[in-house]
Design a protein around this motif. Structure first.
Motif, PDB file in Angstrom:
ATOM      1  N   GLY A   1       0.766  -1.222  -0.184  1.00 57.07           N
ATOM      2  CA  GLY A   1       0.239   0.007   0.037  1.00 57.07           C
ATOM      3  C   GLY A   1       0.940   1.407   0.051  1.00 57.07           C
ATOM      4  N   ASP A   2       2.080   1.173   0.211  1.00 54.15           N
ATOM      5  CA  ASP A   2       2.964   2.330   0.418  1.00 54.15           C
ATOM      6  C   ASP A   2       3.182   2.955  -1.185  1.00 54.15           C
ATOM      7  N   ARG A   3       3.085   4.331  -1.299  1.00 50.95           N
ATOM      8  CA  ARG A   3       3.561   4.712  -2.677  1.00 50.95           C
ATOM      9  C   ARG A   3       4.966   4.965  -2.653  1.00 50.95           C
ATOM     10  N   LEU A  38       4.640  14.932  -2.603  1.00 45.82           N
ATOM     11  CA  LEU A  38       4.933  14.978  -3.983  1.00 45.82           C
ATOM     12  C   LEU A  38       3.818  14.409  -4.762  1.00 45.82           C
ATOM     13  N   PRO A  39       3.361  15.036  -5.826  1.00 45.69           N
ATOM     14  CA  PRO A  39       2.439  14.545  -6.609  1.00 45.69           C
ATOM     15  C   PRO A  39       3.004  13.346  -7.556  1.00 45.69           C
ATOM     16  N   PRO A  67       9.200  12.297 -13.093  1.00 43.46           N
ATOM     17  CA  PRO A  67      10.898  12.588 -13.574  1.00 43.46           C
ATOM     18  C   PRO A  67      11.660  12.960 -12.773  1.00 43.46           C
ATOM     19  N   LEU A  68      11.387  13.286 -11.266  1.00 46.70           N
ATOM     20  CA  LEU A  68      12.449  13.435 -10.506  1.00 46.70           C
ATOM     21  C   LEU A  68      13.248  12.432 -10.554  1.00 46.70           C
ATOM     22  N   ALA A  90       8.451  18.320 -11.684  1.00 49.09           N
ATOM     23  CA  ALA A  90       8.560  18.701 -13.167  1.00 49.09           C
ATOM     24  C   ALA A  90       7.414  19.183 -13.613  1.00 49.09           C
ATOM     25  N   ASP A  91       7.585  20.129 -15.052  1.00 45.25           N
ATOM     26  CA  ASP A  91       6.522  20.439 -15.600  1.00 45.25           C
ATOM     27  C   ASP A  91       6.064  19.358 -16.694  1.00 45.25           C
ATOM     28  N   ILE A  92       5.150  18.939 -16.733  1.00 45.67           N
ATOM     29  CA  ILE A  92       4.841  17.731 -17.398  1.00 45.67           C
ATOM     30  C   ILE A  92       3.355  17.938 -18.574  1.00 45.67           C
TER      31      ILE A  92
END
Length: 360
Positions: free
Chosen positions: A91-93, A156-157, A163-164, A323-325
């Motif tokens: 269940g962890d992201r 963090l989304p 991309p990070l 990042a801009d995605i």
């Protein structure tokens, strides 16, 4: 007789692969190993599209090993953990980046520099320690040794944070290693693409004055108003280039095409550092005069170790850096690759894997 990708391992998986150097990606059935004692199985939610993916599917660097399932900017949910796994639970992201294996016992591994281990194994287009092939994140799931799994910070989304895992660590690691984090110093970022736009944001978070160095005047407004750069230098304007000579402490060079280093070296102050991150297909010319006469330095860097990658994710979460995605569906990947080849993306494509990858 060698087993087919579909029968090599017990667990059938669906993804998209390139079969040859045309680089065309299409649906592909293959298999993953069972989740071992030290493994984490990750259901993939999002996967970033890195320039390396494009180089690899086209065999630009000459070592592609088809079929290739690309993707090394992976964010997903842990669905299974082995009995020896201590850092993660179901269940962890989690995140999976550029590497999924190393010898874990050499000098580099002992120093948390798994990325420089001679036996380091990439997330795709590589052979795993059991002799089977690694397939990347353009797929339903992936099974990874816990050492190479990252905790994805809560704030963090998943999509714009993906991309990070490559672009983020690729610029963060050299900034830390080469001492390019002193607030008030002047950083030049050459090339405003997937790496460059993240370098601007990380540079600003360290308190640096940041100038984007680009051959595209059209990017100026965006660099300053959207990404937060302090200034913009057009390399094709001889007067502006001349005025900027000797003004920068550091330059991060993210340009992946063949380009001249002489003008960049001229922008550096005495003791300045030019750190190259791009991988042009041909060698670049390195002029000695500006190096010797200005005590300047040229260096390189390749991603980062697992400990530092986790540190970078936490740093980006703290400073709200993403990042801009442009989010795409899996079946839009070939068009996205064509656009990436022309640098027609601001600034990273990310595939919405969980919502758009469906077996035929």
């Amino acid at each position: 007789m060698a087993k087919s990708p579909e029968t090599e391992h017990p667990n059938k998986v669906f993804g998209w692969a390139a079969r040859d150097k045309s680089g065309l990606l299409s649906p592909f059935n293959f298999s993953r190993r069972d989740n071992g004692e030290n493994d984490v199985t990750v259901k993939i939610l999002f996967c970033g599209v890195c320039h390396t993916d494009l180089h690899t599917i086209k065999n630009d660097w000459g070592y592609s090993y088809y079929p290739v399932v690309p993707g090394h900017e992976i964010v997903g949910i842990a669905t299974k953990v082995g009995k020896n796994v201590t850092k993660f639970k179901e269940g962890d992201r989690v995140g999976v980046g550029v590497i999924t294996g190393s010898c874990q016992s050499c000098e580099s591994c002992d120093q948390d520099l798994e990325n420089y281990c001679p036996q380091m194994s990439f997330t795709y287009n590589a052979i795993a320690s059991d002799g089977t092939k690694n397939y990347g994140g353009y797929s339903e799931n992936i099974v990874v040794d816990q050492r190479f799994v990252l905790r994805f910070p809560e704030s963090l989304p998943s999509d714009s944070g993906a991309p990070l895992l490559c672009a983020g660590i690729t610029v963060y690691s050299p900034m830390k290693y080469y001492g390019m984090t002193e607030a008030g110093k002047h950083l030049g970022v050459a090339g405003l693409g997937g790496l460059g736009h993240v370098a601007v944001k990380i540079g600003k978070a360290f308190g640096l004055k940041v100038t984007v160095i680009s051959s595209s005047p059209a990017k100026e407004e965006e660099a300053i108003s959207q990404l937060g750069a302090d200034s913009f230098l057009v390399t094709t304007d001889p007067q502006k280039m001349k005025a900027a000579i000797g003004t920068m402490d550091y330059i991060i060079d993210t340009i992946s095409a063949v380009h001249a280093l002489y003008p960049l070296l001229g922008l550096l102050k005495v003791n300045g550092k030019l750190i190259a991150l791009g991988l042009p297909a041909k060698p670049l010319e390195l002029p000695m005069f500006p190096l010797v006469l200005g005590r300047k330095m040229v260096g390189g860097s390749d991603i980062g170790g697992m400990k530092e990658t986790q540190e970078m994710l936490d740093f980006c979460a703290k400073h709200n850096i993403t990042a801009d995605i442009e989010l795409i569906k899996m079946d839009e990947i070939n068009t996205a690759m064509e656009r990436l080849a022309k640098s027609d993306v601001k600034y990273r494509f990310v595939i919405d894997v969980a919502n758009s990858l469906s077996p035929p």
